[in-house]
Design a protein around this motif. Sequence first.
Motif, PDB file in Angstrom:
ATOM      1  N   ALA A  20       0.762  -1.230   0.179  1.00 15.80           N
ATOM      2  CA  ALA A  20       0.014   0.115   0.091  1.00 15.80           C
ATOM      3  C   ALA A  20       0.962   1.249  -0.015  1.00 15.80           C
ATOM      4  O   ALA A  20       0.536   2.433  -0.525  1.00 15.80           O
ATOM      5  CB  ALA A  20      -0.687   0.151   1.225  1.00 15.80           C
ATOM      6  N   ALA A  21       1.998   1.157   0.606  1.00 17.19           N
ATOM      7  CA  ALA A  21       2.813   2.223   0.710  1.00 17.19           C
ATOM      8  C   ALA A  21       3.920   2.640  -0.523  1.00 17.19           C
ATOM      9  O   ALA A  21       3.865   3.643  -1.015  1.00 17.19           O
ATOM     10  CB  ALA A  21       4.032   2.256   1.878  1.00 17.19           C
ATOM     11  N   CYS A  22       4.138   1.572  -1.085  1.00 13.24           N
ATOM     12  CA  CYS A  22       4.962   1.712  -2.504  1.00 13.24           C
ATOM     13  C   CYS A  22       4.392   1.515  -3.695  1.00 13.24           C
ATOM     14  O   CYS A  22       4.771   1.927  -4.566  1.00 13.24           O
ATOM     15  CB  CYS A  22       6.177   0.925  -2.282  1.00 13.24           C
ATOM     16  SG  CYS A  22       5.712  -1.034  -2.543  1.00 13.24           S
ATOM     17  N   ALA A 110      -3.274  -2.794   8.585  1.00 14.27           N
ATOM     18  CA  ALA A 110      -2.563  -3.263   7.827  1.00 14.27           C
ATOM     19  C   ALA A 110      -2.177  -2.391   6.637  1.00 14.27           C
ATOM     20  O   ALA A 110      -1.464  -2.534   5.944  1.00 14.27           O
ATOM     21  CB  ALA A 110      -2.920  -4.435   7.155  1.00 14.27           C
ATOM     22  N   GLY A 111      -2.981  -1.110   6.355  1.00 10.71           N
ATOM     23  CA  GLY A 111      -3.049  -0.300   5.332  1.00 10.71           C
ATOM     24  C   GLY A 111      -3.531  -0.965   3.911  1.00 10.71           C
ATOM     25  O   GLY A 111      -2.974  -0.645   2.919  1.00 10.71           O
ATOM     26  N   ALA A 112      -4.610  -2.090   4.227  1.00 13.84           N
ATOM     27  CA  ALA A 112      -5.114  -2.494   2.891  1.00 13.84           C
ATOM     28  C   ALA A 112      -6.001  -1.570   2.089  1.00 13.84           C
ATOM     29  O   ALA A 112      -6.362  -1.898   0.998  1.00 13.84           O
ATOM     30  CB  ALA A 112      -5.847  -3.714   3.425  1.00 13.84           C
ATOM     31  N   SER A 336     -21.424  -5.540   8.437  1.00 11.09           N
ATOM     32  CA  SER A 336     -20.074  -5.453   7.619  1.00 11.09           C
ATOM     33  C   SER A 336     -19.772  -3.897   7.479  1.00 11.09           C
ATOM     34  O   SER A 336     -20.460  -2.945   7.599  1.00 11.09           O
ATOM     35  CB  SER A 336     -20.502  -5.897   6.341  1.00 11.09           C
ATOM     36  OG  SER A 336     -20.596  -7.205   6.286  1.00 11.09           O
ATOM     37  N   ASN A 337     -18.443  -3.691   7.015  1.00  8.89           N
ATOM     38  CA  ASN A 337     -17.952  -2.352   6.601  1.00  8.89           C
ATOM     39  C   ASN A 337     -17.679  -2.523   5.169  1.00  8.89           C
ATOM     40  O   ASN A 337     -17.787  -3.812   4.706  1.00  8.89           O
ATOM     41  CB  ASN A 337     -16.842  -2.184   7.544  1.00  8.89           C
ATOM     42  CG  ASN A 337     -16.936  -1.284   8.992  1.00  8.89           C
ATOM     43  OD1 ASN A 337     -18.161  -1.370   9.168  1.00  8.89           O
ATOM     44  ND2 ASN A 337     -15.843  -0.815   9.368  1.00  8.89           N
ATOM     45  N   ILE A 338     -17.570  -1.396   4.660  1.00  7.43           N
ATOM     46  CA  ILE A 338     -17.134  -1.440   2.973  1.00  7.43           C
ATOM     47  C   ILE A 338     -16.134  -0.435   2.946  1.00  7.43           C
ATOM     48  O   ILE A 338     -15.720   0.561   3.595  1.00  7.43           O
ATOM     49  CB  ILE A 338     -18.385  -1.178   2.323  1.00  7.43           C
ATOM     50  CG1 ILE A 338     -18.200  -1.171   0.832  1.00  7.43           C
ATOM     51  CG2 ILE A 338     -18.910   0.457   2.718  1.00  7.43           C
ATOM     52  CD1 ILE A 338     -19.323  -1.322   0.064  1.00  7.43           C
ATOM     53  N   ALA A 339     -15.171  -0.752   2.063  1.00  8.78           N
ATOM     54  CA  ALA A 339     -13.904  -0.118   1.978  1.00  8.78           C
ATOM     55  C   ALA A 339     -13.531   0.070   0.382  1.00  8.78           C
ATOM     56  O   ALA A 339     -13.800  -1.042  -0.225  1.00  8.78           O
ATOM     57  CB  ALA A 339     -12.959  -0.478   3.102  1.00  8.78           C
ATOM     58  N   ILE A 340     -12.411   0.830   0.136  1.00  7.97           N
ATOM     59  CA  ILE A 340     -11.860   0.896  -1.210  1.00  7.97           C
ATOM     60  C   ILE A 340     -10.428   0.579  -1.027  1.00  7.97           C
ATOM     61  O   ILE A 340      -9.718   0.873  -0.177  1.00  7.97           O
ATOM     62  CB  ILE A 340     -11.722   2.288  -1.806  1.00  7.97           C
ATOM     63  CG1 ILE A 340     -13.220   2.999  -2.091  1.00  7.97           C
ATOM     64  CG2 ILE A 340     -11.113   2.288  -3.064  1.00  7.97           C
ATOM     65  CD1 ILE A 340     -13.254   4.319  -2.261  1.00  7.97           C
ATOM     66  N   PRO A 341     -10.216  -0.785  -1.469  1.00 12.34           N
ATOM     67  CA  PRO A 341      -8.769  -1.310  -1.605  1.00 12.34           C
ATOM     68  C   PRO A 341      -7.735  -0.360  -1.783  1.00 12.34           C
ATOM     69  O   PRO A 341      -7.843   0.389  -3.100  1.00 12.34           O
ATOM     70  CB  PRO A 341      -8.777  -2.725  -2.261  1.00 12.34           C
ATOM     71  CG  PRO A 341     -10.184  -2.899  -2.246  1.00 12.34           C
ATOM     72  CD  PRO A 341     -10.958  -1.755  -2.328  1.00 12.34           C
ATOM     73  N   ALA A 342      -6.676  -0.048  -1.086  1.00 13.83           N
ATOM     74  CA  ALA A 342      -5.589   0.664  -1.569  1.00 13.83           C
ATOM     75  C   ALA A 342      -4.822   0.090  -2.848  1.00 13.83           C
ATOM     76  O   ALA A 342      -4.299   1.246  -3.658  1.00 13.83           O
ATOM     77  CB  ALA A 342      -4.483   0.728  -0.496  1.00 13.83           C
ATOM     78  N   LYS A 343      -5.004  -0.806  -3.199  1.00 16.73           N
ATOM     79  CA  LYS A 343      -4.355  -1.521  -4.526  1.00 16.73           C
ATOM     80  C   LYS A 343      -5.140  -1.230  -5.720  1.00 16.73           C
ATOM     81  O   LYS A 343      -4.877  -1.699  -6.605  1.00 16.73           O
ATOM     82  CB  LYS A 343      -3.900  -2.913  -4.144  1.00 16.73           C
ATOM     83  CG  LYS A 343      -2.902  -3.081  -3.134  1.00 16.73           C
ATOM     84  CD  LYS A 343      -1.417  -2.266  -3.410  1.00 16.73           C
ATOM     85  CE  LYS A 343      -0.621  -2.712  -4.612  1.00 16.73           C
ATOM     86  NZ  LYS A 343       0.355  -1.876  -4.876  1.00 16.73           N
ATOM     87  N   SER A 344      -6.412  -0.931  -5.548  1.00 18.50           N
ATOM     88  CA  SER A 344      -7.276  -0.814  -6.730  1.00 18.50           C
ATOM     89  C   SER A 344      -6.885   0.167  -7.625  1.00 18.50           C
ATOM     90  O   SER A 344      -6.510   1.470  -7.237  1.00 18.50           O
ATOM     91  CB  SER A 344      -8.674  -0.260  -6.390  1.00 18.50           C
ATOM     92  OG  SER A 344      -9.603   0.008  -7.322  1.00 18.50           O
TER      93      SER A 344
END
Length: 445
Positions: A20-22, A110-112, A336-344
């Motif tokens: 996620a960082a790089c 985890a930064g996901a 549930s929660n809902i999120a945008i994956p960092a790798k998208s």
Amino acid sequence: MTRVRTSALAAVAVSMLTLAACGGGGEDAEADSGGGTELTMWVNGADTPQELRDYLIATFEDQHPGDTLVIEEQDWTGLVSRLQTSLASEDQTPDLVEVGNTQSPTFTYAGAFSDISDMYDDLGGDDLLQGFVEAGRVDDALYAVPYYSGARAVFYRKDLFQAAGVQVPTTMAEFADAAVALQAAKPAGAASFSGFWFPGQDWYNGIAWLYTNGGDLAEKQGDEWVGTLSSPESQKGLAEVQRLFTTATSAPKDADSADPWVPFNNGEAAMFSAPTWARWSIDLPECNKGVAPDDESEAAKALLAEQQACNEEKTGVFPLPGLSAGTPATVFAGGSNIAIPAKSPNQELARDLLEIVFSEEYQTMLGENGLIPGNTQYADSLGDDPYAQAARDAAIDAKLTPPAEKWADVESARILEDFFQQIAGGADPAEAAAEADQLIADALN
């Protein structure tokens, strides 16, 4: 074995954080796509009805001509490991993902997921379910928001209650007595019958007895997490749980909470506990009209309406009662929660889809289908029938699992499934709890 599993989870978490960082340029990749983008959304199980999925697809594609939305259903079983793999890869990640509220902290830390703090007010702000918001927050940054909630209520067969001479219970003690009486009466005449369908691994329902008696699964003491199954309050609840396992159910000791309406529909249980949207899964044989699943004719719709009315005439629902009459038990707040994956690679389109999910139209549709909307401003869409009332009452004191960064490690290692199965098998609650507390502490720390 637990430590090995936990280490593996930690390694994947570090891997996701590093990626996620790089991993760069999600927005640049989207800008260079040239249109015709296929967006992928993951939903879990059958909780999101097809009607809602169709609405999301139609609305998104109407707002984004040339782009398409694919909604993929994931099984809850094994979800954590699939998320660990997919969220770390640009090639495998979905663009919008549903994640269980108990799993949200692990992937958030985890930064996901992408930071969506700037969307907080537009998505509902303080009207959002705040317990779920906290599960998706790290420090002051927001990474996941509440999709829906569904506190558990008890479904029962009115005819089986009448045949056994049992009244709807008003306290937790009366509930146990009713379950035992129904089990002994076997009003359905089935060879295997449960007064209350309660499989041995069903900690989702079992923890209500711990919570209601003042117990918990774990708590943070200083900088360390400690398991609290051994506390006097938890032990009191576990004694009641073991009584139900021993005298009120014939459910398998090695089964979990999946599909409790199946034995109910088959006449093998007088009661089961599940989120109130389970009403749509009740299908009593005497009510079934034999409509083919793919029949969308007006005649079929009329028959299905008759079928549902029959099911609800023969079925009742009530919130699991608390220690005193008129108060609900403290049940587990599913959802549930809902999120945008960092790798998208499709960050902006994913944000647009998230806005559709939190639109008035979609939030209202969630409520109309028995799901407590993530934005409580639309809770009235649940209606005012007995199912809606039971959902509201059950949600009053509903509680999440501990907000530990590594709680998903506990679930992945199946510590609670194994523990409750031991209780169902007759293990000494104090000895089993001491062992499980250590496993929980090892996983969380």
